[in-house]
Design a protein around this motif. Structure first.
Motif, PDB file in Angstrom:
ATOM      1  N   PRO A   1       0.817  -1.220   0.000  1.00 26.95           N
ATOM      2  CA  PRO A   1       0.000   0.000   0.000  1.00 26.95           C
ATOM      3  C   PRO A   1       0.847   1.263   0.000  1.00 26.95           C
ATOM      4  CG  PRO A   1      -0.064  -1.084   2.150  1.00 26.95           C
ATOM      5  CD  PRO A   1       0.606  -2.031   1.223  1.00 26.95           C
ATOM      6  N   ALA A   2       2.135   1.130   0.310  1.00 25.71           N
ATOM      7  CA  ALA A   2       3.027   2.293   0.281  1.00 25.71           C
ATOM      8  C   ALA A   2       3.375   2.703  -1.144  1.00 25.71           C
ATOM      9  CB  ALA A   2       4.304   1.986   1.067  1.00 25.71           C
ATOM     10  N   TRP A   3       3.141   1.825  -2.120  1.00 24.63           N
ATOM     11  CA  TRP A   3       3.388   2.152  -3.533  1.00 24.63           C
ATOM     12  C   TRP A   3       2.143   2.851  -4.066  1.00 24.63           C
ATOM     13  CZ3 TRP A   3       3.829  -1.719  -8.181  1.00 24.63           C
ATOM     14  CH2 TRP A   3       4.374  -1.048  -9.279  1.00 24.63           C
ATOM     15  N   LEU A   4       2.201   4.159  -4.157  1.00 27.36           N
ATOM     16  CA  LEU A   4       1.035   4.966  -4.477  1.00 27.36           C
ATOM     17  C   LEU A   4       0.564   4.715  -5.906  1.00 27.36           C
ATOM     18  CD1 LEU A   4       2.157   8.331  -2.838  1.00 27.36           C
ATOM     19  CD2 LEU A   4       0.750   6.492  -1.847  1.00 27.36           C
ATOM     20  N   PRO A   5      -0.751   4.741  -6.127  1.00 25.30           N
ATOM     21  CA  PRO A   5      -1.290   4.475  -7.468  1.00 25.30           C
ATOM     22  C   PRO A   5      -0.705   5.366  -8.548  1.00 25.30           C
ATOM     23  CG  PRO A   5      -3.052   4.443  -5.838  1.00 25.30           C
ATOM     24  CD  PRO A   5      -1.820   4.915  -5.128  1.00 25.30           C
ATOM     25  N   GLN A   6      -0.483   6.635  -8.241  1.00 27.41           N
ATOM     26  CA  GLN A   6       0.059   7.544  -9.254  1.00 27.41           C
ATOM     27  C   GLN A   6       1.512   7.251  -9.601  1.00 27.41           C
ATOM     28  OE1 GLN A   6      -1.058   8.368  -6.232  1.00 27.41           O
ATOM     29  NE2 GLN A   6       0.155  10.026  -5.277  1.00 27.41           N
ATOM     30  N   GLU A   7       2.159   6.380  -8.841  1.00 27.46           N
ATOM     31  CA  GLU A   7       3.545   6.003  -9.097  1.00 27.46           C
ATOM     32  C   GLU A   7       3.652   4.657  -9.805  1.00 27.46           C
ATOM     33  OE1 GLU A   7       6.719   7.274  -8.425  1.00 27.46           O
ATOM     34  OE2 GLU A   7       5.729   9.195  -8.161  1.00 27.46           O
ATOM     35  N   GLN A   8       2.523   4.056 -10.115  1.00 31.74           N
ATOM     36  CA  GLN A   8       2.536   2.691 -10.622  1.00 31.74           C
ATOM     37  C   GLN A   8       2.602   2.653 -12.138  1.00 31.74           C
ATOM     38  OE1 GLN A   8      -0.509   0.272  -8.779  1.00 31.74           O
ATOM     39  NE2 GLN A   8      -0.023   1.038  -6.735  1.00 31.74           N
TER      40      GLN A   8
ATOM     41  N   TYR B   1      15.433  -7.734 -13.417  1.00 25.59           N
ATOM     42  CA  TYR B   1      15.881  -9.120 -13.564  1.00 25.59           C
ATOM     43  C   TYR B   1      15.961  -9.760 -12.185  1.00 25.59           C
ATOM     44  CZ  TYR B   1      18.557 -13.164 -15.133  1.00 25.59           C
ATOM     45  OH  TYR B   1      18.975 -14.446 -15.421  1.00 25.59           O
ATOM     46  N   LEU B   2      15.320 -10.925 -12.031  1.00 25.52           N
ATOM     47  CA  LEU B   2      15.274 -11.616 -10.740  1.00 25.52           C
ATOM     48  C   LEU B   2      16.256 -12.777 -10.656  1.00 25.52           C
ATOM     49  CD1 LEU B   2      11.408 -11.715 -10.190  1.00 25.52           C
ATOM     50  CD2 LEU B   2      13.070 -10.053  -9.290  1.00 25.52           C
ATOM     51  N   GLY B   3      17.030 -12.984 -11.703  1.00 22.68           N
ATOM     52  CA  GLY B   3      17.904 -14.138 -11.734  1.00 22.68           C
ATOM     53  C   GLY B   3      17.143 -15.375 -12.185  1.00 22.68           C
ATOM     54  N   ASN B   4      17.866 -16.428 -12.504  1.00 21.23           N
ATOM     55  CA  ASN B   4      17.258 -17.696 -12.923  1.00 21.23           C
ATOM     56  C   ASN B   4      16.316 -17.525 -14.115  1.00 21.23           C
ATOM     57  OD1 ASN B   4      18.540 -19.218 -10.833  1.00 21.23           O
ATOM     58  ND2 ASN B   4      16.992 -18.465  -9.397  1.00 21.23           N
ATOM     59  N   GLY B   5      16.615 -16.553 -14.961  1.00 16.51           N
ATOM     60  CA  GLY B   5      15.833 -16.363 -16.167  1.00 16.51           C
ATOM     61  C   GLY B   5      14.473 -15.738 -15.979  1.00 16.51           C
ATOM     62  N   LEU B   6      14.233 -15.062 -14.846  1.00 16.07           N
ATOM     63  CA  LEU B   6      12.941 -14.457 -14.564  1.00 16.07           C
ATOM     64  C   LEU B   6      13.040 -12.939 -14.523  1.00 16.07           C
ATOM     65  CD1 LEU B   6      11.733 -16.824 -11.698  1.00 16.07           C
ATOM     66  CD2 LEU B   6      10.979 -16.852 -14.096  1.00 16.07           C
ATOM     67  N   VAL B   7      11.960 -12.271 -14.907  1.00 14.06           N
ATOM     68  CA  VAL B   7      11.873 -10.814 -14.820  1.00 14.06           C
ATOM     69  C   VAL B   7      10.522 -10.443 -14.230  1.00 14.06           C
ATOM     70  CG1 VAL B   7      13.413 -10.401 -16.771  1.00 14.06           C
ATOM     71  CG2 VAL B   7      10.954 -10.576 -17.173  1.00 14.06           C
ATOM     72  N   VAL B   8      10.473  -9.256 -13.611  1.00 22.60           N
ATOM     73  CA  VAL B   8       9.226  -8.704 -13.102  1.00 22.60           C
ATOM     74  C   VAL B   8       9.106  -7.287 -13.642  1.00 22.60           C
ATOM     75  CG1 VAL B   8      10.245  -7.862 -10.924  1.00 22.60           C
ATOM     76  CG2 VAL B   8       7.792  -8.381 -11.049  1.00 22.60           C
ATOM     77  N   TYR B   9       7.881  -6.870 -13.959  1.00 19.34           N
ATOM     78  CA  TYR B   9       7.695  -5.544 -14.540  1.00 19.34           C
ATOM     79  C   TYR B   9       6.244  -5.109 -14.362  1.00 19.34           C
ATOM     80  CZ  TYR B   9       5.355  -7.960 -18.363  1.00 19.34           C
ATOM     81  OH  TYR B   9       4.484  -8.734 -19.089  1.00 19.34           O
ATOM     82  N   HIS B  10       6.004  -3.818 -14.525  1.00 18.22           N
ATOM     83  CA  HIS B  10       4.656  -3.277 -14.527  1.00 18.22           C
ATOM     84  C   HIS B  10       4.234  -3.064 -15.975  1.00 18.22           C
ATOM     85  CE1 HIS B  10       1.284  -0.474 -14.022  1.00 18.22           C
ATOM     86  NE2 HIS B  10       1.201  -0.926 -12.785  1.00 18.22           N
ATOM     87  N   THR B  11       2.974  -3.359 -16.300  1.00 12.07           N
ATOM     88  CA  THR B  11       2.505  -3.279 -17.675  1.00 12.07           C
ATOM     89  C   THR B  11       2.456  -1.852 -18.205  1.00 12.07           C
ATOM     90  OG1 THR B  11       0.214  -3.212 -16.920  1.00 12.07           O
ATOM     91  CG2 THR B  11       1.134  -5.380 -17.482  1.00 12.07           C
ATOM     92  N   GLY B  12       2.378  -0.865 -17.316  1.00 14.21           N
ATOM     93  CA  GLY B  12       2.360   0.520 -17.769  1.00 14.21           C
ATOM     94  C   GLY B  12       1.004   1.174 -17.713  1.00 14.21           C
ATOM     95  N   TYR B  13      -0.065   0.392 -17.667  1.00 15.95           N
ATOM     96  CA  TYR B  13      -1.393   0.961 -17.548  1.00 15.95           C
ATOM     97  C   TYR B  13      -1.584   1.576 -16.160  1.00 15.95           C
ATOM     98  CZ  TYR B  13      -3.025  -1.532 -21.737  1.00 15.95           C
ATOM     99  OH  TYR B  13      -3.197  -1.997 -23.013  1.00 15.95           O
ATOM    100  N   ALA B  14      -2.402   2.622 -16.068  1.00 13.72           N
ATOM    101  CA  ALA B  14      -2.788   3.155 -14.768  1.00 13.72           C
ATOM    102  C   ALA B  14      -3.643   2.113 -14.045  1.00 13.72           C
ATOM    103  CB  ALA B  14      -3.575   4.446 -14.949  1.00 13.72           C
ATOM    104  N   PRO B  15      -3.654   2.127 -12.694  1.00  8.44           N
ATOM    105  CA  PRO B  15      -4.427   1.117 -11.958  1.00  8.44           C
ATOM    106  C   PRO B  15      -5.885   1.044 -12.397  1.00  8.44           C
ATOM    107  CG  PRO B  15      -2.998   2.320 -10.475  1.00  8.44           C
ATOM    108  CD  PRO B  15      -2.901   3.016 -11.798  1.00  8.44           C
ATOM    109  N   GLN B  16      -6.525   2.188 -12.648  1.00 11.65           N
ATOM    110  CA  GLN B  16      -7.931   2.185 -13.046  1.00 11.65           C
ATOM    111  C   GLN B  16      -8.134   1.633 -14.451  1.00 11.65           C
ATOM    112  OE1 GLN B  16      -6.085   4.825 -12.341  1.00 11.65           O
ATOM    113  NE2 GLN B  16      -6.428   6.544 -13.762  1.00 11.65           N
ATOM    114  N   GLU B  17      -7.038   1.474 -15.210  1.00  3.00           N
ATOM    115  CA  GLU B  17      -7.123   0.910 -16.552  1.00  3.00           C
ATOM    116  C   GLU B  17      -6.679  -0.555 -16.594  1.00  3.00           C
ATOM    117  OE1 GLU B  17      -4.593   3.594 -18.659  1.00  3.00           O
ATOM    118  OE2 GLU B  17      -6.218   5.010 -19.079  1.00  3.00           O
TER     119      GLU B  17
END
Length: 251
Positions: free
Chosen positions: A75-82, A195-211
């Motif tokens: 919850p500390a990751w504000l929607p406008q920062e996502q 990059y998380l290692g072991n061939g894995l990645v994590v990312y945000h899709t770029g859409y706003a939360p309401q989208e």
């Protein structure tokens, strides 16, 4: 902005980290008496990690915090920062904060972190202005002049706050970054992943939360099968800019 909404979701098992850490933080080297930038990378030497233990600790915490946003966003990751760069900025700041009981309460889930917490930040010299948006060596007025700031897009994070490692995963470790560019994209053409290692990645899709924007975790192999080839993390893809590492944790 171009998004990765069509990349399939996959899960990852992890562990919840509770209680106080038993490991003691590795001692920080004595800071220099001035704000010299001997390596001319745009950061005062006092703001960089100068031991392998500190570099590895930062990258481990950064990766764990980014990964946690897939399973249970804080919850500390504000929607406008996502967005894609927002995931990097959030994990960067949180990795540098003291790991108090109150800090852990902000995270419904956190992968197990073997590294001890670090204590080099925040620095009174630059505070939260930890991202460069201009080239050149560090100057004492960088914060006041707006060359070091607290918010930066993926393009600036790549160009001035990180260093290029290579275009193949053997050059990277857990906690490093990936960047892509699509020149004809709507909005920002630059996109980032962790990059998380072991061939894995994590990312945000770029859409706003309401989208419907969300964090996704995929393998490099899955990403390499994306129907839009400009998202393939391959050396022969001109839209894949490569693997990078935060300057403060680079050698």
């Amino acid at each position: 902005m171009t998004h990765w909404a069509s990349i399939p979701r996959v899960g990852l098992l992890g562990f919840v980290l509770t209680g106080a850490l038993a490991l003691a933080a590795p001692p920080l080297p004595a800071p220099p008496s001035n704000l010299a930038d001997l390596d001319q990378d745009g950061y005062p030497d006092i703001a960089e990690f100068h031991s392998s233990a500190q570099r590895e600790a930062f990258l481990e915490w950064f990766a764990a915090i980014a990964e946690a946003q897939f399973t249970a966003p804080s919850p500390a990751w504000l929607p406008q920062e996502q967005d894609c760069a927002g995931l990097l900025r959030f994990a960067f700041f949180e990795a540098l904060k003291p790991k108090t009981a109150a800090w852990f309460q902000k995270f419904p889930y956190l992968p197990r972190v073997q590294a001890p917490p670090i204590s080099a930040y925040p620095l009174p010299q630059i505070g939260r202005a930890v991202f460069r948006i201009a080239p050149g060596a560090y100057r004492p007025d960088d914060v006041q002049a707006g060359r070091l700031v607290g918010w930066a897009s993926a393009m600036y994070l790549m160009r001035y706050s990180s260093v290029f490692l290579g275009r193949t995963p053997d050059k990277a470790r857990r906690g490093d970054l990936l960047f892509f560019v699509r020149p004809l994209a709507r909005g920002s053409a630059y996109h980032s992943m962790v990059y998380l290692g072991n061939g894995l990645v994590v990312y945000h899709t770029g859409y706003a939360p309401q989208e419907g924007g969300e964090v996704r975790l995929v393998s490099l192999q899955t990403l390499g099968k994306h129907p839009q080839k400009y998202w393939h993390p391959r050396p022969d893809n001109p839209h894949f800019l490569g693997f990078y590492r935060w300057k403060i944790a680079s050698y």
